[in-house]
Design an enzyme around this catalytic site. Structure first.
Site, short mmCIF file in Angstrom:
data_model
loop_
_atom_site.label_atom_id
_atom_site.label_comp_id
_atom_site.label_asym_id
_atom_site.label_seq_id
_atom_site.Cartn_x
_atom_site.Cartn_y
_atom_site.Cartn_z
N CYS A 17 2.60 -3.53 4.01
CA CYS A 17 1.75 -2.39 4.36
C CYS A 17 2.38 -1.77 5.60
CB CYS A 17 0.29 -2.78 4.54
SG CYS A 17 -0.10 -3.86 5.93
N HIS B 94 5.87 -31.93 9.28
CA HIS B 94 5.35 -30.58 9.02
C HIS B 94 4.37 -30.59 7.84
CE1 HIS B 94 8.09 -29.27 12.03
NE2 HIS B 94 9.12 -29.75 11.34
N ASP C 143 0.85 -1.20 0.00
CA ASP C 143 0.00 0.00 0.00
C ASP C 143 0.89 1.25 0.00
OD1 ASP C 143 0.77 0.45 2.65
OD2 ASP C 143 -1.23 0.18 3.51
N HIS D 260 8.85 -24.93 8.55
CA HIS D 260 7.78 -25.71 9.19
C HIS D 260 6.39 -25.45 8.61
CE1 HIS D 260 10.09 -26.71 13.19
NE2 HIS D 260 10.76 -27.03 12.09
N THR E 283 1.93 -2.24 8.81
CA THR E 283 2.28 -3.25 9.82
C THR E 283 2.52 -4.64 9.22
OG1 THR E 283 -0.06 -3.75 10.06
CG2 THR E 283 0.89 -2.13 11.61
#
Ligand code: RB5
Length: 150
Positions: A65, A133, A8, A98, A67
């Site tokens: 973005c 996994h 963004d 994993h 965060t």
């Protein structure tokens, strides 16, 4: 390897740093935007990159973005996507080893450029370990399948 990248308005500078870093390492980059500093809605770019990864148009995705949160939440709504936000290399490494994550999300307001490059480098160079996994990742993806069958 072809990498899709999307972001963004908060992440133009960090994206430019990451694209330069990856091009130097020989990665092919597909830039899904935004390339404007005008305020925009991160789900648009999260979805674009996620759909390209899910369709196999690019092998992996990087989303940025403020965060890393909103854009990864949007990407995770696309079938086949496992997107994670990482702010340090250990989680980035484990998210590949994993969890076989196919999209890495970063917060431009959380990590500096040098740390972000270290995270990206670790994430792209770590292989999925498979084995036990794989079973767990399959269990995650089965949730999606059951939702579809409802
Ligand atoms: C935009 O201001 C901000 O909300 C966005 O970049 C992101 O951090 C959302 O999760």
């Amino acid at each position: 390897m072809k990498i899709g990248i999307g972001n963004d308005h908060s992440a133009l500078e960090l994206k430019a740093e990451i694209i330069g870093f990856l091009k130097e390492k020989g990665y092919e980059i597909v830039d899904f935007g935004t390339n404007s500093t005008e305020s925009c809605d991160y789900p648009i770019y999260g979805e674009k990159v996620a759909r390209a990864v899910a369709a196999g148009e690019v092998e992996k995705g990087i989303l940025i973005c403020g965060t890393g949160l909103g854009i990864s939440l949007a990407a995770n709504k696309v079938e086949g996507i496992r997107a994670v936000v990482c702010s340090e290399p250990f989680t980035a490494k484990m998210s590949r080893a994993h969890n076989n994550c196919n999209i890495l999300a970063l917060g431009a307001r959380v990590v500096g450029a040098e740390l972000a490059k270290m995270i990206v480098d670790t994430w792209l160079s770590t292989e999925f370990e498979g084995g036990r996994h794989q079973r767990r990742v399959d269990m995650i993806m089965d949730i999606e399948k059951r939702n579809r069958e409802k």
